[in-house]
Enzyme design. Structure first.
Site, PDB file in Angstrom:
ATOM      1  N   TYR A 129       0.982  -1.262   0.016  1.00  0.00           N
ATOM      2  CA  TYR A 129       0.064  -0.103   0.058  1.00  0.00           C
ATOM      3  C   TYR A 129       0.958   1.171   0.060  1.00  0.00           C
ATOM      4  O   TYR A 129       0.485   2.453  -0.537  1.00  0.00           O
ATOM      5  CB  TYR A 129      -0.963  -0.010   1.070  1.00  0.00           C
ATOM      6  N   HIS A 142     -15.067   1.138  -2.118  1.00  0.00           N
ATOM      7  CA  HIS A 142     -13.838   0.486  -1.559  1.00  0.00           C
ATOM      8  C   HIS A 142     -13.119   1.286  -0.983  1.00  0.00           C
ATOM      9  O   HIS A 142     -11.875   0.758  -0.797  1.00  0.00           O
ATOM     10  CB  HIS A 142     -13.245  -0.128  -2.929  1.00  0.00           C
ATOM     11  N   ASP A 151      -8.047   5.558  -5.444  1.00  0.00           N
ATOM     12  CA  ASP A 151      -6.940   6.530  -5.738  1.00  0.00           C
ATOM     13  C   ASP A 151      -7.112   7.850  -5.057  1.00  0.00           C
ATOM     14  O   ASP A 151      -6.257   8.746  -5.180  1.00  0.00           O
ATOM     15  CB  ASP A 151      -6.397   6.453  -6.874  1.00  0.00           C
ATOM     16  N   ALA A 169     -11.082   7.541 -21.421  1.00  0.00           N
ATOM     17  CA  ALA A 169     -11.968   8.510 -20.533  1.00  0.00           C
ATOM     18  C   ALA A 169     -11.508  10.016 -20.591  1.00  0.00           C
ATOM     19  O   ALA A 169     -12.216  10.947 -20.736  1.00  0.00           O
ATOM     20  CB  ALA A 169     -11.751   8.183 -19.044  1.00  0.00           C
TER      21      ALA A 169
HETATM   22  P1  OAD Z   1     -10.531  -3.459 -14.030  1.00  0.00           P
HETATM   23  O1  OAD Z   1      -8.900  -3.501 -14.067  1.00  0.00           O
HETATM   24  O2  OAD Z   1     -11.145  -4.696 -13.765  1.00  0.00           O
HETATM   25  O3  OAD Z   1     -11.012  -2.557 -15.484  1.00  0.00           O
HETATM   26  C1  OAD Z   1     -10.451  -1.379 -15.973  1.00  0.00           C
HETATM   27  C2  OAD Z   1     -11.367  -1.045 -17.074  1.00  0.00           C
HETATM   28  O4  OAD Z   1     -10.879   0.251 -17.602  1.00  0.00           O
HETATM   29  C3  OAD Z   1     -11.124  -2.122 -18.541  1.00  0.00           C
HETATM   30  O5  OAD Z   1     -12.653  -2.365 -18.939  1.00  0.00           O
HETATM   31  C4  OAD Z   1     -10.165  -1.318 -19.471  1.00  0.00           C
HETATM   32  O6  OAD Z   1     -10.787  -1.628 -20.496  1.00  0.00           O
HETATM   33  C5  OAD Z   1     -10.668   0.126 -19.036  1.00  0.00           C
HETATM   34  N1  OAD Z   1      -9.664   1.107 -19.429  1.00  0.00           N
HETATM   35  C6  OAD Z   1      -8.317   0.859 -19.662  1.00  0.00           C
HETATM   36  N2  OAD Z   1      -8.009   2.188 -19.911  1.00  0.00           N
HETATM   37  C7  OAD Z   1      -8.770   3.125 -20.004  1.00  0.00           C
HETATM   38  C8  OAD Z   1      -9.091   4.589 -20.467  1.00  0.00           C
HETATM   39  N3  OAD Z   1      -7.901   5.136 -20.477  1.00  0.00           N
HETATM   40  N4  OAD Z   1     -10.278   5.147 -20.110  1.00  0.00           N
HETATM   41  C9  OAD Z   1     -11.152   4.256 -20.047  1.00  0.00           C
HETATM   42  N5  OAD Z   1     -11.245   2.872 -19.579  1.00  0.00           N
HETATM   43  C10 OAD Z   1      -9.926   2.319 -19.629  1.00  0.00           C
HETATM   44  O7  OAD Z   1     -10.504  -2.172 -12.762  1.00  0.00           O
HETATM   45  P2  OAD Z   1     -11.984  -2.119 -11.956  1.00  0.00           P
HETATM   46  O8  OAD Z   1     -13.346  -2.472 -12.904  1.00  0.00           O
HETATM   47  O9  OAD Z   1     -11.779  -0.853 -11.569  1.00  0.00           O
HETATM   48  O10 OAD Z   1     -11.231  -4.125  -5.730  1.00  0.00           O
HETATM   49  O11 OAD Z   1     -11.777  -3.209 -10.905  1.00  0.00           O
HETATM   50  C11 OAD Z   1     -13.005  -3.398  -9.983  1.00  0.00           C
HETATM   51  C12 OAD Z   1     -12.160  -3.756  -8.648  1.00  0.00           C
HETATM   52  O12 OAD Z   1     -11.434  -4.993  -8.856  1.00  0.00           O
HETATM   53  C13 OAD Z   1     -11.191  -2.768  -7.958  1.00  0.00           C
HETATM   54  O13 OAD Z   1     -12.050  -1.701  -7.282  1.00  0.00           O
HETATM   55  C14 OAD Z   1     -10.513  -3.522  -7.001  1.00  0.00           C
HETATM   56  C15 OAD Z   1     -10.269  -5.015  -7.904  1.00  0.00           C
HETATM   57  O14 OAD Z   1     -10.234  -5.901  -7.392  1.00  0.00           O
HETATM   58  C16 OAD Z   1     -11.051  -4.015  -4.782  1.00  0.00           C
HETATM   59  O15 OAD Z   1      -9.678  -3.771  -4.574  1.00  0.00           O
HETATM   60  C17 OAD Z   1     -11.841  -4.239  -3.639  1.00  0.00           C
END
Ligand code: OAD
Length: 258
Positions: free
Chosen positions: A69, A133, A106, A249
């Protein structure tokens, strides 16, 4: 749909909806330099989540978990909100009825809210996220109910140098949700209410692999309200999206929300 037509359609859906639920994930911070969890360069790629992001891992080796962390904190501190965070923050400060629910820990939405509010001479509160989270910039006590903002480096060189609770002296832990833990009840209730009330939903940068976060956007779709998805990759929401903007984004949100 042509990209220009898709953008125009998405703008209409979001700007005309009185209440909008926005769900964000790691992808919205990718252009700030924060790694996502899944996909190339993903945070989980070189680590097994059960070794680091679980209460059992912390009980077994708090020094190792704090080290990870601490590294993530340093990484985030060196990053800044990008055009996507800022477009969203300005949009939320400029109109009522938007609930931002984030899975990100973050603190970049919070920093964008303060930056946008400074520019406008406004209160940042309407642009602050509902954090599902937790936050990497906060700690809570492993024994009592002390919780507080906590920035800066952590000395994880030994068990004895880890941060201790100012109230009871017990070990402090990052105020984030680990695998197997319940999500914060107040944030869950606010997000659920926003999903039930929303007239449209904007999903940005989340693969949709993790529940219950993904379920909030799915609730809006099940209520037959439109979903707009901004993500350059495939997501669990694509089949239910009225419009998918397959861009980043930082590039997609300013013209969408500006
Ligand atoms: P993921 O890493 O699963 O998904 C990230 C998404 O962002 C993917 O669909 C990518 O295609 C997209 N992506 C990448 N670059 C991008 C950009 N420049 N603009 C927009 N989208 C982009 O991350 P999360 O869905 O946030 O939980 O993951 C969910 C949770 O899984 C997290 O909060 C964490 C993890 O386990 C905990 O720690 C409890």
């Amino acid at each position: 749909m042509e990209p220009a037509a898709a953008l125009a359609r998405a703008r209409t859906l979001l700007l005309e909806a009185p209440r909008v639920l926005v769900l964000t994930g790691a992808g919205i911070s990718a252009e700030s330099g924060v790694p996502t969890f899944r996909g190339p360069g993903g945070l989980w790629k070189d680590f097994r989540p059960e070794e680091l992001a679980t209460p059992e891992a912390f009980a077994r080796d708090p020094r190792l978990v704090w080290e990870w962390y601490g590294w993530r904190r340093g990484l985030v501190a060196a990053c800044a909100p990008n055009a996507g965070h800022l477009a969203l923050a300005h949009w939320m400060l400029g109109r009522a009825g938007i609930s931002l629910v984030t899975q990100n820990v973050d603190a970049l939405h919070e920093r964008a809210a303060r930056e946008a509010a400074d520019v406008r001479g406004a209160d940042p509160a309407p642009a602050l996220p509902i954090r599902l989270h937790g936050s990497i910039a906060r700690v809570r006590c492993t024994r009592c109910d002390h919780a507080a903002d906590h920035h800066g480096p952590v000395d994880a060189s030994a068990r004895e140098t880890l941060p201790a609770c100012p109230a009871c002296g017990a070990l402090l832990r990052p105020d984030v949700v680990w695998f197997g833990e319940a999500l914060p009840a107040a944030a869950m209730a606010r997000a659920a209410a926003a999903a039930q009330a929303a007239d449209a939903c904007l999903v940005v940068g989340t693969a949709g692999a993790v529940q219950p976060a993904a379920g909030f956007a799915m609730t809006v779709a099940r209520r037959r309200r439109p979903l707009v998805v901004v993500d350059p990759g495939p997501t669990a929401f694509d089949g239910m999206a009225e419009v998918k903007l397959a861009g980043s984004a930082g590039a997609a949100l300013p013209p969408l929300l500006g």
